[in-house]
Design a protein around this motif. Sequence first.
Motif, PDB file in Angstrom:
ATOM      1  N   ALA A 126      28.516  -7.041  45.537  1.00 28.80           N
ATOM      2  CA  ALA A 126      28.464  -8.451  45.937  1.00 28.80           C
ATOM      3  C   ALA A 126      27.248  -9.143  45.341  1.00 28.80           C
ATOM      4  N   LEU A 127      26.083  -8.491  45.397  1.00 27.70           N
ATOM      5  CA  LEU A 127      24.867  -9.102  44.843  1.00 27.70           C
ATOM      6  C   LEU A 127      24.919  -9.174  43.321  1.00 27.70           C
ATOM      7  N   ILE A 128      25.465  -8.139  42.684  1.00 29.11           N
ATOM      8  CA  ILE A 128      25.569  -8.142  41.221  1.00 29.11           C
ATOM      9  C   ILE A 128      26.467  -9.287  40.756  1.00 29.11           C
ATOM     10  N   ALA A 129      27.568  -9.516  41.451  1.00 24.05           N
ATOM     11  CA  ALA A 129      28.456 -10.621  41.093  1.00 24.05           C
ATOM     12  C   ALA A 129      27.745 -11.958  41.254  1.00 24.05           C
ATOM     13  N   GLU A 130      27.013 -12.125  42.370  1.00 23.92           N
ATOM     14  CA  GLU A 130      26.321 -13.395  42.605  1.00 23.92           C
ATOM     15  C   GLU A 130      25.179 -13.587  41.618  1.00 23.92           C
ATOM     16  N   ALA A 131      24.513 -12.504  41.252  1.00 24.88           N
ATOM     17  CA  ALA A 131      23.411 -12.599  40.292  1.00 24.88           C
ATOM     18  C   ALA A 131      23.903 -12.775  38.861  1.00 24.88           C
ATOM     19  N   GLY A 132      25.185 -12.507  38.613  1.00 25.63           N
ATOM     20  CA  GLY A 132      25.745 -12.702  37.278  1.00 25.63           C
ATOM     21  C   GLY A 132      25.348 -11.638  36.278  1.00 25.63           C
ATOM     22  N   PRO A 134      27.075  -8.341  35.746  1.00 26.84           N
ATOM     23  CA  PRO A 134      28.029  -7.219  35.846  1.00 26.84           C
ATOM     24  C   PRO A 134      27.801  -6.153  34.793  1.00 26.84           C
ATOM     25  N   GLU A 135      27.146  -6.514  33.678  1.00 23.51           N
ATOM     26  CA  GLU A 135      26.923  -5.554  32.599  1.00 23.51           C
ATOM     27  C   GLU A 135      25.953  -4.441  32.992  1.00 23.51           C
ATOM     28  N   LEU A 136      25.212  -4.609  34.095  1.00 21.02           N
ATOM     29  CA  LEU A 136      24.252  -3.587  34.504  1.00 21.02           C
ATOM     30  C   LEU A 136      24.883  -2.460  35.323  1.00 21.02           C
ATOM     31  N   LEU A 137      26.139  -2.606  35.728  1.00 20.83           N
ATOM     32  CA  LEU A 137      26.778  -1.614  36.588  1.00 20.83           C
ATOM     33  C   LEU A 137      27.971  -0.974  35.887  1.00 20.83           C
ATOM     34  N   ARG A 138      28.028   0.341  35.945  1.00 23.20           N
ATOM     35  CA  ARG A 138      29.201   1.079  35.480  1.00 23.20           C
ATOM     36  C   ARG A 138      29.744   1.905  36.643  1.00 23.20           C
ATOM     37  N   ARG A 139      31.064   1.913  36.790  1.00 23.31           N
ATOM     38  CA  ARG A 139      31.723   2.704  37.827  1.00 23.31           C
ATOM     39  C   ARG A 139      32.194   4.021  37.206  1.00 23.31           C
ATOM     40  N   ILE A 140      31.242   4.884  36.896  1.00 24.94           N
ATOM     41  CA  ILE A 140      31.568   6.118  36.177  1.00 24.94           C
ATOM     42  C   ILE A 140      31.173   7.363  36.949  1.00 24.94           C
ATOM     43  N   GLY A 141      30.459   7.227  38.057  1.00 16.85           N
ATOM     44  CA  GLY A 141      30.016   8.387  38.802  1.00 16.85           C
ATOM     45  C   GLY A 141      28.934   9.161  38.064  1.00 16.85           C
ATOM     46  N   LEU A 201      22.398   0.697  34.610  1.00 12.30           N
ATOM     47  CA  LEU A 201      21.828   0.964  33.293  1.00 12.30           C
ATOM     48  C   LEU A 201      20.358   0.576  33.179  1.00 12.30           C
ATOM     49  N   ASP A 202      19.861  -0.217  34.124  1.00 16.15           N
ATOM     50  CA  ASP A 202      18.464  -0.642  34.113  1.00 16.15           C
ATOM     51  C   ASP A 202      18.064  -0.969  35.553  1.00 16.15           C
ATOM     52  N   PRO A 203      17.626   0.030  36.341  1.00 14.20           N
ATOM     53  CA  PRO A 203      17.313  -0.226  37.751  1.00 14.20           C
ATOM     54  C   PRO A 203      16.242  -1.284  37.950  1.00 14.20           C
ATOM     55  N   GLY A 204      15.174  -1.227  37.163  1.00 16.22           N
ATOM     56  CA  GLY A 204      14.144  -2.263  37.283  1.00 16.22           C
ATOM     57  C   GLY A 204      14.682  -3.630  36.926  1.00 16.22           C
ATOM     58  N   GLY A 205      15.561  -3.688  35.918  1.00 15.19           N
ATOM     59  CA  GLY A 205      16.174  -4.952  35.533  1.00 15.19           C
ATOM     60  C   GLY A 205      17.078  -5.502  36.614  1.00 15.19           C
ATOM     61  N   LEU A 206      17.751  -4.601  37.360  1.00 13.65           N
ATOM     62  CA  LEU A 206      18.602  -5.067  38.450  1.00 13.65           C
ATOM     63  C   LEU A 206      17.760  -5.684  39.561  1.00 13.65           C
ATOM     64  N   ALA A 207      16.632  -5.066  39.902  1.00 16.23           N
ATOM     65  CA  ALA A 207      15.741  -5.662  40.905  1.00 16.23           C
ATOM     66  C   ALA A 207      15.252  -7.030  40.452  1.00 16.23           C
ATOM     67  N   LYS A 208      14.960  -7.177  39.165  1.00 17.41           N
ATOM     68  CA  LYS A 208      14.521  -8.475  38.639  1.00 17.41           C
ATOM     69  C   LYS A 208      15.654  -9.500  38.688  1.00 17.41           C
ATOM     70  N   ALA A 209      16.890  -9.060  38.426  1.00 21.52           N
ATOM     71  CA  ALA A 209      18.023  -9.976  38.507  1.00 21.52           C
ATOM     72  C   ALA A 209      18.230 -10.459  39.941  1.00 21.52           C
ATOM     73  N   TYR A 210      18.059  -9.560  40.915  1.00 14.68           N
ATOM     74  CA  TYR A 210      18.173  -9.962  42.311  1.00 14.68           C
ATOM     75  C   TYR A 210      17.048 -10.926  42.692  1.00 14.68           C
ATOM     76  N   ALA A 211      15.837 -10.684  42.186  1.00  8.25           N
ATOM     77  CA  ALA A 211      14.727 -11.590  42.468  1.00  8.25           C
ATOM     78  C   ALA A 211      14.966 -12.964  41.840  1.00  8.25           C
ATOM     79  N   ALA A 212      15.545 -12.981  40.632  1.00  9.98           N
ATOM     80  CA  ALA A 212      15.869 -14.261  39.992  1.00  9.98           C
ATOM     81  C   ALA A 212      16.909 -15.019  40.807  1.00  9.98           C
ATOM     82  N   LEU A 213      17.890 -14.305  41.357  1.00  9.97           N
ATOM     83  CA  LEU A 213      18.888 -14.936  42.235  1.00  9.97           C
ATOM     84  C   LEU A 213      18.206 -15.520  43.466  1.00  9.97           C
ATOM     85  N   PHE A 214      17.317 -14.759  44.062  1.00  9.19           N
ATOM     86  CA  PHE A 214      16.567 -15.227  45.232  1.00  9.19           C
ATOM     87  C   PHE A 214      15.836 -16.535  44.919  1.00  9.19           C
ATOM     88  N   LYS A 215      15.199 -16.620  43.757  1.00 13.34           N
ATOM     89  CA  LYS A 215      14.457 -17.838  43.393  1.00 13.34           C
ATOM     90  C   LYS A 215      15.405 -18.995  43.064  1.00 13.34           C
TER      91      LYS A 215
END
Length: 417
Positions: A126-132, A134-141, A201-215
């Motif tokens: 849900a957060l990845i979709a809102e942050a825009g 999707p390229e940071l997540l793979r459903r590969i296990g 694919l980039d955990p630190g980048g995902l946290a930054k994307a969530y922070a950008a959404l927050f701002k």
Amino acid sequence: MTDLKADILVLGAGMVGVSAALHLQQRGRDVILVDKHELAGEETSYGNSGMIECASIFPYMFPRNFGEIFRYAMNRAPAVRYRPADLPAVLPWLVRYYLASAPERAQRGAIGVLPLIRRSLIEHEALIAEAGVPELLRRIGWIKMFRSEATFGNAARDFERAGPYGVKGEILDNKAIAQREPHLSGEFAGALHFTEPGFVLDPGGLAKAYAALFKRKGGRFLVADATTLEQVSGGWRLRAADDAVVAREAVVALGPWSDLVFRPLGYSIPLAVKRGYHLHFKPRGNAVLNHPVLDSDQGFVLAPMNQGIRLTTGVEFARRDAPPTPLQLKRALPRARALFPLGEPIDATPWKGARPCLPDMLPVVGKAPRHAGLWFDFGHQHHGLTLGPATGRLLAEMMTGEAPFADPSPFAVERFD
């Protein structure tokens, strides 16, 4: 100096803190997110193996097998090491960890955290979709490989035990391993492919994307020293460079540094750290790694990050701020090169981080019992990336009076009284 005002201060802009800030913001709260860095996700949230682990329902508990404990004590286990100089400091916590790992207590912990584990990937999606992003997540296990028949047999039994809890996956032989990962080398007793977890694919980048959404949604991000937090009439106050920040409530989400705030306030919470290291490498030639791969018997992970192939070590028990001793990384590297064709290192020096852990391997999430308006959200052990959005939602529901989606009692700080 002027006073900035908000409803809530969230201290710590790792995955846990950013997620809490977003969930509080979604519920109409004016939130200021505070960190010592100018960017989110610069510490523990940056240095993990990238797995949103909705398949790991059993916490990482202290072993009960004497032979394995002996190897740990002799510093011979590849996945676990301790600094001898720090042993007097960490030994009392290790005893508590051992006691909390008794099978019946570990089972209670697994049942308590299960609703959060099941919700983890849903909340991230849900957060990845809102942050825009999707390229940071793979459903590969991810794939967990075993070199010994004994360890593979134990893992297969654990896999069967996890089935009733909704854990899905496949048992692989050497041919199936080669089909999924044709550039791996070696003979294995078998492997488990956990098919449902997500991979970032980039955990630190995902946290930054969530922070950008927050701002983007009106949240404020402030660089400040969280240790200046003090209780004042009507709430909490924090000193920054040019301003003071005042809010009715404050959330401590500082991961391994949370003790710098809760200890001066009189809380004796048994928070410790499991340190870890990583280094990125280029693949040699046209070699490709398709999944995160754990070489279970040799104690390291290879993960195909945006930054390169990340080699991640197991656990080092040491004081949080002790000098780095990346011996595990040095020992793992030739084994990793034998497993996958790693090329030149990309990083100049190894990265060191600290996983914040409580003895029962469950986080503290909820109200501080002796201070009005103070809340805790830390101690996520190996699962900060996994559980951050789920515990952020749970905390926000508790703080805003909603019915929580999961029972919060297993995570209450009072369990350590």
